[in-house]
Design a protein around this motif. Structure first.
Motif, PDB file in Angstrom:
ATOM      1  N   LEU A  10      63.602  29.745  29.835  1.00 56.02           N
ATOM      2  CA  LEU A  10      63.761  29.418  28.640  1.00 56.02           C
ATOM      3  C   LEU A  10      62.892  30.335  27.653  1.00 56.02           C
ATOM      4  O   LEU A  10      61.806  30.363  28.003  1.00 56.02           O
ATOM      5  CB  LEU A  10      63.345  28.055  28.164  1.00 56.02           C
ATOM      6  CG  LEU A  10      63.398  27.753  26.793  1.00 56.02           C
ATOM      7  CD1 LEU A  10      64.886  27.768  26.130  1.00 56.02           C
ATOM      8  CD2 LEU A  10      62.905  26.211  26.419  1.00 56.02           C
ATOM      9  N   TYR A  29      70.634  36.195  29.512  1.00 51.98           N
ATOM     10  CA  TYR A  29      70.758  34.857  28.888  1.00 51.98           C
ATOM     11  C   TYR A  29      72.209  34.356  29.130  1.00 51.98           C
ATOM     12  O   TYR A  29      73.146  35.044  29.010  1.00 51.98           O
ATOM     13  CB  TYR A  29      70.379  34.892  27.491  1.00 51.98           C
ATOM     14  CG  TYR A  29      68.671  34.954  27.328  1.00 51.98           C
ATOM     15  CD1 TYR A  29      68.051  33.940  27.758  1.00 51.98           C
ATOM     16  CD2 TYR A  29      68.429  36.573  27.162  1.00 51.98           C
ATOM     17  CE1 TYR A  29      66.617  34.250  27.651  1.00 51.98           C
ATOM     18  CE2 TYR A  29      66.948  36.601  27.003  1.00 51.98           C
ATOM     19  CZ  TYR A  29      66.074  35.716  27.314  1.00 51.98           C
ATOM     20  OH  TYR A  29      64.798  35.853  27.429  1.00 51.98           O
ATOM     21  N   VAL A  31      72.818  30.731  27.816  1.00 49.10           N
ATOM     22  CA  VAL A  31      73.048  29.595  26.998  1.00 49.10           C
ATOM     23  C   VAL A  31      72.339  29.722  25.802  1.00 49.10           C
ATOM     24  O   VAL A  31      71.234  30.157  25.700  1.00 49.10           O
ATOM     25  CB  VAL A  31      72.465  28.238  27.455  1.00 49.10           C
ATOM     26  CG1 VAL A  31      72.791  27.266  26.566  1.00 49.10           C
ATOM     27  CG2 VAL A  31      73.252  28.117  28.858  1.00 49.10           C
ATOM     28  N   ILE A  33      70.849  28.076  22.070  1.00 39.30           N
ATOM     29  CA  ILE A  33      70.685  26.840  21.450  1.00 39.30           C
ATOM     30  C   ILE A  33      70.434  27.132  20.220  1.00 39.30           C
ATOM     31  O   ILE A  33      69.213  27.814  19.940  1.00 39.30           O
ATOM     32  CB  ILE A  33      69.595  26.052  22.151  1.00 39.30           C
ATOM     33  CG1 ILE A  33      70.381  25.848  23.781  1.00 39.30           C
ATOM     34  CG2 ILE A  33      69.753  24.517  21.630  1.00 39.30           C
ATOM     35  CD1 ILE A  33      68.952  25.405  24.481  1.00 39.30           C
ATOM     36  N   ALA A  82      71.765  21.222  27.163  1.00 42.98           N
ATOM     37  CA  ALA A  82      71.640  22.429  27.042  1.00 42.98           C
ATOM     38  C   ALA A  82      70.792  22.864  28.048  1.00 42.98           C
ATOM     39  O   ALA A  82      71.001  24.094  28.684  1.00 42.98           O
ATOM     40  CB  ALA A  82      71.430  22.892  25.385  1.00 42.98           C
ATOM     41  N   LEU A  83      69.260  22.597  27.863  1.00 35.30           N
ATOM     42  CA  LEU A  83      68.662  22.963  29.001  1.00 35.30           C
ATOM     43  C   LEU A  83      68.639  22.650  30.598  1.00 35.30           C
ATOM     44  O   LEU A  83      68.136  23.397  31.319  1.00 35.30           O
ATOM     45  CB  LEU A  83      67.157  22.442  28.472  1.00 35.30           C
ATOM     46  CG  LEU A  83      66.689  22.954  27.343  1.00 35.30           C
ATOM     47  CD1 LEU A  83      65.398  22.185  26.866  1.00 35.30           C
ATOM     48  CD2 LEU A  83      66.582  24.406  27.206  1.00 35.30           C
ATOM     49  N   GLN A  85      71.707  23.344  31.609  1.00 31.28           N
ATOM     50  CA  GLN A  85      72.844  24.229  31.982  1.00 31.28           C
ATOM     51  C   GLN A  85      72.266  25.277  32.827  1.00 31.28           C
ATOM     52  O   GLN A  85      71.274  25.645  32.903  1.00 31.28           O
ATOM     53  CB  GLN A  85      73.456  24.966  30.819  1.00 31.28           C
ATOM     54  CG  GLN A  85      74.138  23.978  29.940  1.00 31.28           C
ATOM     55  CD  GLN A  85      75.142  23.028  30.474  1.00 31.28           C
ATOM     56  OE1 GLN A  85      75.944  23.377  31.136  1.00 31.28           O
ATOM     57  NE2 GLN A  85      74.840  21.796  30.408  1.00 31.28           N
ATOM     58  N   LYS A  89      68.205  30.200  29.148  1.00 31.11           N
ATOM     59  CA  LYS A  89      68.698  29.741  27.790  1.00 31.11           C
ATOM     60  C   LYS A  89      67.623  30.456  26.859  1.00 31.11           C
ATOM     61  O   LYS A  89      66.584  30.912  26.938  1.00 31.11           O
ATOM     62  CB  LYS A  89      68.232  28.090  27.905  1.00 31.11           C
ATOM     63  CG  LYS A  89      69.124  27.299  28.558  1.00 31.11           C
ATOM     64  CD  LYS A  89      69.416  27.492  29.937  1.00 31.11           C
ATOM     65  CE  LYS A  89      68.372  26.506  30.706  1.00 31.11           C
ATOM     66  NZ  LYS A  89      68.891  26.587  32.236  1.00 31.11           N
TER      67      LYS A  89
END
Length: 139
Positions: A10, A29, A31, A33, A82-83, A85, A89
């Motif tokens: 992340l 990356y 995803v 957010i 979301a995290l 996935q 991210k």
């Protein structure tokens, strides 16, 4: 872009532009957010514009707007979704702080509060003010 690697999977950042997304996808990356409310930005970088750019770059897109002082359990749950996935991210807001706060809240009870606050501080965000909320969620 002011990319700050919060965890191995992340990164958080201040506001990005649609043209940044192809580069993020090329960096691995998967995803995106968006934690910035549409009311704070123009139509060139609102949630619709960013969703279209994310999809064009092959990124999954989550819109989870965070207005300061208005955290809800639903926001924390959506951030956690979301995290969870697969893949790396990338979360952003105006400065990256709100994205960092939401990450920490998703980790409440899974990691020690001090570790969460320290991780945020290492990348330049002071989230010590939400320590009581993290501890409350951890219980």
């Amino acid at each position: 872009m002011d990319i700050r690697q919060l965890t191995p999977d992340l990164a958080v950042s201040s506001q990005i532009q649609p043209e940044d997304l192809a580069g993020l996808a090329a960096e691995g990356y998967r995803v995106l957010i968006n934690n910035r409310p549409d009311e704070e930005v123009g139509t060139d970088i609102d949630s619709d514009a960013m969703r279209a750019a994310a999809e064009a770059a092959g990124l999954s897109y989550y819109f989870n707007p965070f207005t300061p002082g208005q955290i809800t359990p639903e926001m924390v749950a959506l951030q956690a979704e979301a995290l969870a996935q697969d893949g790396r991210k990338f979360a952003y807001c105006r400065s990256g702080n709100r994205s960092t706060v939401l990450w920490a809240l998703t980790q409440a009870g899974q990691q020690p509060t001090d570790d969460l606050v320290d991780a945020a501080a290492r990348v330049g965000y002071d989230i010590s003010g939400i320590r009581p909320l993290i501890e409350s969620l951890a219980r």
